[in-house]
Design a protein around this motif. Structure first.
Motif, PDB file in Angstrom:
ATOM      1  N   ILE A 292       0.794  -1.230   0.000  1.00 37.63           N
ATOM      2  CA  ILE A 292       0.000   0.000   0.000  1.00 37.63           C
ATOM      3  C   ILE A 292       0.822   1.274   0.000  1.00 37.63           C
ATOM      4  O   ILE A 292       0.309   2.344  -0.309  1.00 37.63           O
ATOM      5  N   ASN A 293       2.108   1.208   0.346  1.00 35.05           N
ATOM      6  CA  ASN A 293       2.904   2.414   0.487  1.00 35.05           C
ATOM      7  C   ASN A 293       3.432   2.861  -0.871  1.00 35.05           C
ATOM      8  O   ASN A 293       4.101   2.100  -1.566  1.00 35.05           O
ATOM      9  N   THR A 294       3.136   4.104  -1.261  1.00 37.72           N
ATOM     10  CA  THR A 294       3.535   4.601  -2.582  1.00 37.72           C
ATOM     11  C   THR A 294       4.744   5.529  -2.531  1.00 37.72           C
ATOM     12  O   THR A 294       5.156   6.055  -3.559  1.00 37.72           O
ATOM     13  N   SER A 295       5.317   5.743  -1.367  1.00 37.78           N
ATOM     14  CA  SER A 295       6.504   6.593  -1.268  1.00 37.78           C
ATOM     15  C   SER A 295       7.737   5.781  -1.646  1.00 37.78           C
ATOM     16  O   SER A 295       7.738   4.555  -1.554  1.00 37.78           O
ATOM     17  N   PRO A 296       8.829   6.423  -2.091  1.00 37.33           N
ATOM     18  CA  PRO A 296      10.043   5.680  -2.445  1.00 37.33           C
ATOM     19  C   PRO A 296      10.577   4.896  -1.253  1.00 37.33           C
ATOM     20  O   PRO A 296      10.634   5.408  -0.137  1.00 37.33           O
ATOM     21  N   CYS A 297      10.971   3.661  -1.499  1.00 37.61           N
ATOM     22  CA  CYS A 297      11.500   2.821  -0.431  1.00 37.61           C
ATOM     23  C   CYS A 297      12.962   3.146  -0.148  1.00 37.61           C
ATOM     24  O   CYS A 297      13.428   2.991   0.978  1.00 37.61           O
ATOM     25  N   CYS A 298      13.694   3.596  -1.174  1.00 38.79           N
ATOM     26  CA  CYS A 298      15.090   3.969  -0.961  1.00 38.79           C
ATOM     27  C   CYS A 298      15.211   5.493  -0.863  1.00 38.79           C
ATOM     28  O   CYS A 298      14.312   6.229  -1.262  1.00 38.79           O
ATOM     29  N   GLU A 324       5.884  -4.096   1.416  1.00 38.81           N
ATOM     30  CA  GLU A 324       4.678  -3.283   1.568  1.00 38.81           C
ATOM     31  C   GLU A 324       4.715  -2.036   0.687  1.00 38.81           C
ATOM     32  O   GLU A 324       3.783  -1.244   0.703  1.00 38.81           O
ATOM     33  N   HIS A 325       5.779  -1.857  -0.062  1.00 41.44           N
ATOM     34  CA  HIS A 325       5.938  -0.672  -0.900  1.00 41.44           C
ATOM     35  C   HIS A 325       5.691  -0.999  -2.365  1.00 41.44           C
ATOM     36  O   HIS A 325       6.105  -2.047  -2.864  1.00 41.44           O
ATOM     37  N   ILE A 326       5.041  -0.088  -3.063  1.00 36.92           N
ATOM     38  CA  ILE A 326       4.860  -0.201  -4.508  1.00 36.92           C
ATOM     39  C   ILE A 326       6.104   0.304  -5.224  1.00 36.92           C
ATOM     40  O   ILE A 326       6.591  -0.320  -6.165  1.00 36.92           O
ATOM     41  N   MET A 327       6.632   1.442  -4.780  1.00 34.72           N
ATOM     42  CA  MET A 327       7.746   2.091  -5.452  1.00 34.72           C
ATOM     43  C   MET A 327       9.055   1.862  -4.716  1.00 34.72           C
ATOM     44  O   MET A 327       9.138   2.045  -3.500  1.00 34.72           O
ATOM     45  N   TRP A 328      10.085   1.495  -5.466  1.00 35.75           N
ATOM     46  CA  TRP A 328      11.417   1.320  -4.895  1.00 35.75           C
ATOM     47  C   TRP A 328      12.140   2.665  -4.826  1.00 35.75           C
ATOM     48  O   TRP A 328      12.582   3.093  -3.780  1.00 35.75           O
ATOM     49  N   ASP A 329      12.276   3.323  -5.989  1.00 38.43           N
ATOM     50  CA  ASP A 329      12.847   4.672  -6.016  1.00 38.43           C
ATOM     51  C   ASP A 329      11.768   5.619  -6.533  1.00 38.43           C
ATOM     52  O   ASP A 329      10.584   5.351  -6.347  1.00 38.43           O
ATOM     53  N   ALA A 330      12.145   6.701  -7.172  1.00 39.04           N
ATOM     54  CA  ALA A 330      11.146   7.680  -7.615  1.00 39.04           C
ATOM     55  C   ALA A 330      10.488   7.323  -8.936  1.00 39.04           C
ATOM     56  O   ALA A 330       9.592   8.034  -9.385  1.00 39.04           O
TER      57      ALA A 330
END
Length: 369
Positions: A292-298, A324-330
């Motif tokens: 569910i999290n759409t913020s960058p993971c890195c 739980e993250h959709i996006m890894w970077d930007a």
């Protein structure tokens, strides 16, 4: 173990278990060739003098070999699709193909390049040299010649072999992110309206796909462009506080609509071939409730600089709950998001996921030259 890490490991385990239900251990096609951009690149940019690289930590934090040049934390789209197609090993990058054994080459090559576009100038002015679609096609021509030599200097045997392979092509995202949306580097925005730009892209893409056909491709999956306007980079650079930049998504959808028409045109013109369309925007918009999290993971740099640099800071921090993250970077998804996207590309869950068939059924087709 902290609760966040427990949840992360649980979700990742469920994703991997879900993926295993499709993999039957047998190769469904003899070979798989991959063309595209950073969603598919597995190391082709490593030796290039470009900013479009991912061969440093924290990239590859969840990949057995570490930072290999994949623009994510683990496996990318091509890796997962190869597994779904029954391949025991990942498809080697073209950069390493010269050192690959003949049997490896016969099973396929990955030509994808981070930053690559349909247009040759895409990404070059702001990030440096990358391997455009035209250059990837030239590399595939070299591979086809090598395959003919492997099979006894027989072009007929090579053509028969290639006709049974799956080809995936995912390109065009950078023609917006690293071209049309950066008027300080490229003139396309002032030269074309959004509809005109989509048209000229499709016209060039059509010629490239016909070249791919002439090189032997007969089973081709074309991946549409994703929801670029919903990536953290685009939201930071072009947004006004909203969750997505809708005008960018609308421009991209013009390209996707024309790509579906191109699929029909190609299938009508080449009766011995099947092109399919994968609706990337559709399969990426329906994420599991656990992711569910759409913020960058890195950790990323200053996204408002508007120069197209959307990657992780070298040796920067990475979130612990990556599943739980959709996006890894930007700009690039996590492995967890790739698994979901690849599954729905391989076996469509909704009629809108693929057209006219999915990759699983494409692999089963018996086409002749």
């Amino acid at each position: 173990m902290p609760m966040g890490l427990k949840v992360c490991h649980l979700v990742l385990s469920l994703i991997l278990m879900d993926l295993s239900k499709w993999v039957n251990g047998a190769e469904q096609v003899p070979c798989y060739f991959i063309f595209g951009d950073s969603l598919w690149d597995n190391g082709n940019n490593n030796a290039l003098s470009t900013k479009a690289k991912a061969n440093y930590p924290p990239y590859g934090i969840d990949f057995p070999e570490g930072a290999t040049g994949r623009f994510t934390n683990g496996r990318n789209m091509g890796d997962i699709l190869a597994q779904l197609l029954g391949f025991e090993n990942f498809i080697p990058s073209f950069a390493h193909a010269s050192n690959a054994k003949d049997q490896e080459i016969l099973r396929g090559v990955n030509y994808a390049s981070g930053g690559a576009g349909i247009r040759n100038e895409t990404t070059r002015n702001n990030l440096g040299p990358v391997i455009s679609m035209d250059m990837q096609l030239q590399n595939h021509q070299n591979t086809a010649s090598r395959i003919a030599k492997i099979l006894g200097n027989s072009e007929e045997s090579a053509a028969k072999h290639l006709s049974k392979c799956i080809y995936s092509v995912g390109i065009g995202n950078n023609d917006y992110i690293n071209n049309y949306l950066l008027p300080q580097f490229y003139p396309t925005n002032s030269s074309y309206t959004p509809d005109q730009y989509a048209t000229v892209l499709i016209q060039q893409y059509s010629l490239q796909l016909k070249t791919l056909y002439n090189f032997g491709a007969r089973k081709v999956a074309l991946f549409g462009l994703g929801l670029i306007g919903c990536t953290p980079g685009c939201i930071a650079m072009y947004g006004n506080g909203t969750s997505c930049v809708e005008y960018i998504n609308n421009e991209v959808q013009m390209f996707n609509t024309k790509l579906v028409s191109l699929v029909d045109e190609l299938n009508n013109n080449f009766q011995d071939t099947k092109f399919i369309y994968v609706n990337t925007s559709s399969v990426s918009s329906s994420v599991p409730a656990t992711v569910i999290n759409t913020s960058p993971c890195c950790e990323v740099g200053n996204l408002t600089a508007n120069n197209g640099v959307l990657t992780c800071i070298p040796s920067g921090t990475a979130c612990p709950n990556r599943a739980e993250h959709i996006m890894w970077d930007a700009a690039h998804p996590t492995e967890a998001a790739y698994v979901m996207m690849a599954e729905r590309s391989y076996k469509a869950q909704l009629p809108s996921d693929t057209y006219p068939i999915d990759i699983h059924h494409l692999a089963q087709l018996n086409l002749t030259n």
